[in-house]
Scaffold this motif. Structure first.
Motif, PDB file in Angstrom:
ATOM      1  N   THR A  38     -11.037  -9.631  -5.320  1.00  0.00           N
ATOM      2  CA  THR A  38     -10.386 -10.096  -4.091  1.00  0.00           C
ATOM      3  C   THR A  38      -9.079 -10.808  -4.392  1.00  0.00           C
ATOM      4  OG1 THR A  38     -12.577 -10.363  -3.081  1.00  0.00           O
ATOM      5  CG2 THR A  38     -10.719 -11.451  -1.997  1.00  0.00           C
ATOM      6  N   ASP A  39      -9.075 -11.652  -5.441  1.00  0.00           N
ATOM      7  CA  ASP A  39      -7.854 -12.372  -5.806  1.00  0.00           C
ATOM      8  C   ASP A  39      -6.764 -11.411  -6.265  1.00  0.00           C
ATOM      9  OD1 ASP A  39      -9.146 -14.703  -5.188  1.00  0.00           O
ATOM     10  OD2 ASP A  39      -9.647 -15.215  -7.264  1.00  0.00           O
ATOM     11  N   VAL A  40      -7.158 -10.391  -7.046  1.00  0.00           N
ATOM     12  CA  VAL A  40      -6.176  -9.407  -7.498  1.00  0.00           C
ATOM     13  C   VAL A  40      -5.598  -8.641  -6.318  1.00  0.00           C
ATOM     14  CG1 VAL A  40      -5.891  -7.273  -8.831  1.00  0.00           C
ATOM     15  CG2 VAL A  40      -7.172  -9.188  -9.796  1.00  0.00           C
ATOM     16  N   ARG A  41      -6.472  -8.280  -5.376  1.00  0.00           N
ATOM     17  CA  ARG A  41      -5.996  -7.562  -4.186  1.00  0.00           C
ATOM     18  C   ARG A  41      -5.033  -8.421  -3.376  1.00  0.00           C
ATOM     19  NH1 ARG A  41      -7.885  -3.273  -0.958  1.00  0.00           N
ATOM     20  NH2 ARG A  41      -7.126  -3.420   1.193  1.00  0.00           N
ATOM     21  N   ASP A  42      -5.367  -9.714  -3.214  1.00  0.00           N
ATOM     22  CA  ASP A  42      -4.490 -10.606  -2.461  1.00  0.00           C
ATOM     23  C   ASP A  42      -3.143 -10.763  -3.155  1.00  0.00           C
ATOM     24  OD1 ASP A  42      -6.468 -10.936  -0.596  1.00  0.00           O
ATOM     25  OD2 ASP A  42      -7.183 -12.846  -1.394  1.00  0.00           O
ATOM     26  N   SER A  43      -3.131 -10.685  -4.483  1.00  0.00           N
ATOM     27  CA  SER A  43      -1.873 -10.815  -5.224  1.00  0.00           C
ATOM     28  C   SER A  43      -1.031  -9.551  -5.143  1.00  0.00           C
ATOM     29  CB  SER A  43      -2.165 -11.147  -6.696  1.00  0.00           C
ATOM     30  OG  SER A  43      -2.875 -12.358  -6.810  1.00  0.00           O
ATOM     31  N   LEU A  44      -1.696  -8.387  -5.102  1.00  0.00           N
ATOM     32  CA  LEU A  44      -0.965  -7.129  -5.094  1.00  0.00           C
ATOM     33  C   LEU A  44      -0.570  -6.681  -3.697  1.00  0.00           C
ATOM     34  CD1 LEU A  44      -2.980  -5.040  -7.730  1.00  0.00           C
ATOM     35  CD2 LEU A  44      -0.838  -6.292  -8.052  1.00  0.00           C
ATOM     36  N   THR A  45      -1.322  -7.127  -2.677  1.00  0.00           N
ATOM     37  CA  THR A  45      -1.049  -6.663  -1.313  1.00  0.00           C
ATOM     38  C   THR A  45       0.375  -6.963  -0.860  1.00  0.00           C
ATOM     39  OG1 THR A  45      -3.370  -6.794  -0.658  1.00  0.00           O
ATOM     40  CG2 THR A  45      -1.738  -6.883   1.100  1.00  0.00           C
ATOM     41  N   PRO A  46       0.901  -8.193  -1.075  1.00  0.00           N
ATOM     42  CA  PRO A  46       2.297  -8.421  -0.653  1.00  0.00           C
ATOM     43  C   PRO A  46       3.281  -7.490  -1.350  1.00  0.00           C
ATOM     44  CG  PRO A  46       1.195 -10.506  -1.090  1.00  0.00           C
ATOM     45  CD  PRO A  46       0.278  -9.420  -1.572  1.00  0.00           C
ATOM     46  N   LEU A  47       3.015  -7.152  -2.611  1.00  0.00           N
ATOM     47  CA  LEU A  47       3.910  -6.240  -3.317  1.00  0.00           C
ATOM     48  C   LEU A  47       3.872  -4.858  -2.698  1.00  0.00           C
ATOM     49  CD1 LEU A  47       3.113  -7.248  -7.008  1.00  0.00           C
ATOM     50  CD2 LEU A  47       4.950  -8.082  -5.564  1.00  0.00           C
ATOM     51  N   GLN A  57      17.976 -11.546   4.039  1.00  0.00           N
ATOM     52  CA  GLN A  57      17.158 -11.017   5.133  1.00  0.00           C
ATOM     53  C   GLN A  57      17.126  -9.489   5.147  1.00  0.00           C
ATOM     54  OE1 GLN A  57      17.662 -12.984   9.025  1.00  0.00           O
ATOM     55  NE2 GLN A  57      19.162 -14.306   8.034  1.00  0.00           N
ATOM     56  N   LEU A  58      18.120  -8.848   4.530  1.00  0.00           N
ATOM     57  CA  LEU A  58      18.200  -7.390   4.557  1.00  0.00           C
ATOM     58  C   LEU A  58      17.570  -6.733   3.335  1.00  0.00           C
ATOM     59  CD1 LEU A  58      21.822  -6.785   5.907  1.00  0.00           C
ATOM     60  CD2 LEU A  58      19.666  -6.795   7.162  1.00  0.00           C
ATOM     61  N   ILE A  59      17.300  -7.483   2.300  1.00  0.00           N
ATOM     62  CA  ILE A  59      16.719  -6.897   1.086  1.00  0.00           C
ATOM     63  C   ILE A  59      15.389  -6.197   1.375  1.00  0.00           C
ATOM     64  CG2 ILE A  59      15.702  -7.473  -1.154  1.00  0.00           C
ATOM     65  CD1 ILE A  59      17.947  -9.440  -1.590  1.00  0.00           C
ATOM     66  N   PRO A  60      14.479  -6.751   2.229  1.00  0.00           N
ATOM     67  CA  PRO A  60      13.240  -6.015   2.534  1.00  0.00           C
ATOM     68  C   PRO A  60      13.471  -4.680   3.219  1.00  0.00           C
ATOM     69  CG  PRO A  60      12.980  -8.331   3.090  1.00  0.00           C
ATOM     70  CD  PRO A  60      14.426  -8.127   2.780  1.00  0.00           C
ATOM     71  N   LEU A  61      14.666  -4.438   3.781  1.00  0.00           N
ATOM     72  CA  LEU A  61      14.959  -3.175   4.459  1.00  0.00           C
ATOM     73  C   LEU A  61      15.539  -2.119   3.520  1.00  0.00           C
ATOM     74  CD1 LEU A  61      16.533  -4.492   7.798  1.00  0.00           C
ATOM     75  CD2 LEU A  61      14.189  -3.762   7.388  1.00  0.00           C
ATOM     76  N   LEU A 103      15.903  -0.462  -5.961  1.00  0.00           N
ATOM     77  CA  LEU A 103      17.095  -0.132  -5.190  1.00  0.00           C
ATOM     78  C   LEU A 103      18.158  -1.220  -5.281  1.00  0.00           C
ATOM     79  CD1 LEU A 103      15.408   1.345  -1.993  1.00  0.00           C
ATOM     80  CD2 LEU A 103      16.532   2.601  -3.811  1.00  0.00           C
ATOM     81  N   GLY A 104      17.727  -2.470  -5.432  1.00  0.00           N
ATOM     82  CA  GLY A 104      18.678  -3.571  -5.484  1.00  0.00           C
ATOM     83  C   GLY A 104      18.897  -4.118  -6.874  1.00  0.00           C
ATOM     84  N   ASP A 105      18.679  -3.274  -7.902  1.00  0.00           N
ATOM     85  CA  ASP A 105      18.797  -3.769  -9.275  1.00  0.00           C
ATOM     86  C   ASP A 105      20.227  -4.133  -9.650  1.00  0.00           C
ATOM     87  OD1 ASP A 105      19.741  -1.208  -9.238  1.00  0.00           O
ATOM     88  OD2 ASP A 105      18.851  -0.608 -11.143  1.00  0.00           O
ATOM     89  N   SER A 106      21.213  -3.623  -8.902  1.00  0.00           N
ATOM     90  CA  SER A 106      22.606  -3.929  -9.216  1.00  0.00           C
ATOM     91  C   SER A 106      23.124  -5.154  -8.471  1.00  0.00           C
ATOM     92  CB  SER A 106      23.500  -2.722  -8.883  1.00  0.00           C
ATOM     93  OG  SER A 106      23.423  -2.415  -7.500  1.00  0.00           O
ATOM     94  N   LEU A 107      22.283  -5.771  -7.629  1.00  0.00           N
ATOM     95  CA  LEU A 107      22.723  -6.957  -6.889  1.00  0.00           C
ATOM     96  C   LEU A 107      22.902  -8.141  -7.833  1.00  0.00           C
ATOM     97  CD1 LEU A 107      20.447  -6.816  -3.707  1.00  0.00           C
ATOM     98  CD2 LEU A 107      22.825  -6.091  -3.924  1.00  0.00           C
ATOM     99  N   ASN A 133       6.925  -3.487  -0.280  1.00  0.00           N
ATOM    100  CA  ASN A 133       7.660  -2.601  -1.184  1.00  0.00           C
ATOM    101  C   ASN A 133       8.558  -3.390  -2.128  1.00  0.00           C
ATOM    102  OD1 ASN A 133       6.613  -0.137  -0.197  1.00  0.00           O
ATOM    103  ND2 ASN A 133       7.991  -0.234   1.546  1.00  0.00           N
ATOM    104  N   ILE A 134       7.999  -4.456  -2.716  1.00  0.00           N
ATOM    105  CA  ILE A 134       8.799  -5.294  -3.604  1.00  0.00           C
ATOM    106  C   ILE A 134       9.338  -4.481  -4.781  1.00  0.00           C
ATOM    107  CG2 ILE A 134       8.746  -7.276  -5.138  1.00  0.00           C
ATOM    108  CD1 ILE A 134       8.622  -8.041  -2.244  1.00  0.00           C
ATOM    109  N   VAL A 135       8.515  -3.576  -5.294  1.00  0.00           N
ATOM    110  CA  VAL A 135       8.949  -2.775  -6.442  1.00  0.00           C
ATOM    111  C   VAL A 135      10.143  -1.910  -6.067  1.00  0.00           C
ATOM    112  CG1 VAL A 135       8.251  -1.011  -8.094  1.00  0.00           C
ATOM    113  CG2 VAL A 135       6.629  -2.792  -7.430  1.00  0.00           C
ATOM    114  N   LEU A 136      10.069  -1.250  -4.900  1.00  0.00           N
ATOM    115  CA  LEU A 136      11.188  -0.426  -4.453  1.00  0.00           C
ATOM    116  C   LEU A 136      12.417  -1.286  -4.173  1.00  0.00           C
ATOM    117  CD1 LEU A 136       9.541   2.182  -2.055  1.00  0.00           C
ATOM    118  CD2 LEU A 136      10.539   2.585  -4.303  1.00  0.00           C
ATOM    119  N   GLN A 137      12.208  -2.470  -3.624  1.00  0.00           N
ATOM    120  CA  GLN A 137      13.344  -3.356  -3.379  1.00  0.00           C
ATOM    121  C   GLN A 137      14.047  -3.703  -4.683  1.00  0.00           C
ATOM    122  OE1 GLN A 137      12.283  -6.829  -1.068  1.00  0.00           O
ATOM    123  NE2 GLN A 137      10.858  -5.644   0.186  1.00  0.00           N
TER     124      GLN A 137
END
Length: 292
Positions: free
Chosen positions: A116-125, A152-156, A136-140, A129-133
């Protein structure tokens, strides 16, 4: 209670909504999740505690049988009263199984809590889409990541391919960003004059072409937004920092959300009433003459 839950809800997901100390979990293997629901049964006690039976294996089910039961239990049963002896051995085995489940219950629950703890930690990612963010934003730059508008726009960023070039979505996106910062924004289509200071070709001809000409200047409609800054102090460091942040936002939006052939302009307004020492107009507010 089960009738109010989705048909195949994951037990880790369900437990994340219960506070600690308000539920008890019992593993009722063998594992049947492939064909049955993960949660076999739920019962709410009088004190509000919820007892949940889960169709998953215990550590008991993963260990060899002979650790808990004699492997020759049903061999060489006496011929007389065979049915009675057989039932007695089954009762003994069921009691051994019950004790084995109780023995491993603390470890089973601890492992389930870890899941459950692992799921709660991975769910926000996964949900944001933290990994995709990050991809895509690796050059920021750090300055861009700390920009209050860009942040505010990074999650988009994972949805930028759907937003790019769509002026309606871009307008809604920018309006929300500025609204969160207490700024008003209004879209406006304007003609912007572009000039190429170092043209590749000659920018003039020694002949008359009538209405046709070749040059290094042209006009084109661009996406323009009027941004209203409400602070009473315009020429301060705070105002200048807002201008810098908005310019950084403009470049960021151009890179990720504006079609490559388009441009973006922010027109910053600071509306303040003029200072009146004396004039011929009488200004009445709430039917009271407030002129001095």
């Amino acid at each position: 209670m089960l009738t109010n839950l989705p048909a195949d809800i994951n037990v880790e997901l369900l437990l994340s909504y219960f506070p600690m100390g308000k539920f008890k979990v019992a593993l009722k293997g063998l594992h049947k999740r492939n064909t049955y629901n993960d949660i076999i049964d739920m019962e709410e006690m009088d004190d509000g505690e919820v007892h949940i039976s889960v169709g998953r294996n215990s550590l008991y089910n993963a260990l060899p049988e002979y650790i808990f039961h004699p492997i020759d239990r049903f061999d060489n049963l006496p011929t007389y009263e065979e049915r009675k002896h057989f039932q007695d051995e089954i009762d003994k085995q069921e009691e051994e199984i019950r004790k084995a489940y109780l023995f491993f219950a603390p470890i089973d629950v601890l492992l389930l809590k870890l899941h459950t703890d692992v799921r709660d930690s991975l769910t926000p990612l996964a949900e944001e889409n933290i990994v995709l963010q990050q991809i895509l934003g690796d050059s920021l730059t750090d300055e861009q990541r700390n920009n209050r508008f860009i942040r505010q726009l990074i999650p988009l960023l994972p949805s930028c391919k759907y937003i790019r070039g769509n002026r309606t979505l871009i307008t809604l996106m920018l309006r929300k960003v500025f609204m969160e910062e207490g700024l008003a924004m209004r879209p406006k289509a304007i003609k912007h004059q572009f000039t190429d200071d170092d043209p590749y070709y000659e920018n003039s001809l020694d002949m008359t072409l009538g209405d046709s000409y070749i040059g290094n200047t042209f006009s084109e409609m661009v996406s323009s937004y009027e941004v209203y800054y409400w602070s009473d102090d315009e020429c301060t460091s705070e105002f200048l920092s807002v201008i810098d942040d908005i310019e950084m936002l403009r470049l960021f939006v151009k890179d990720y959300f504006i079609a490559i052939e388009e441009d973006l302009v922010f027109d910053i307004h600071h509306d303040e009433p003029p200072l009146r020492l004396n004039d011929e107009v009488f200004f009445n507010y709430l039917n009271f003459n407030t002129n001095i």
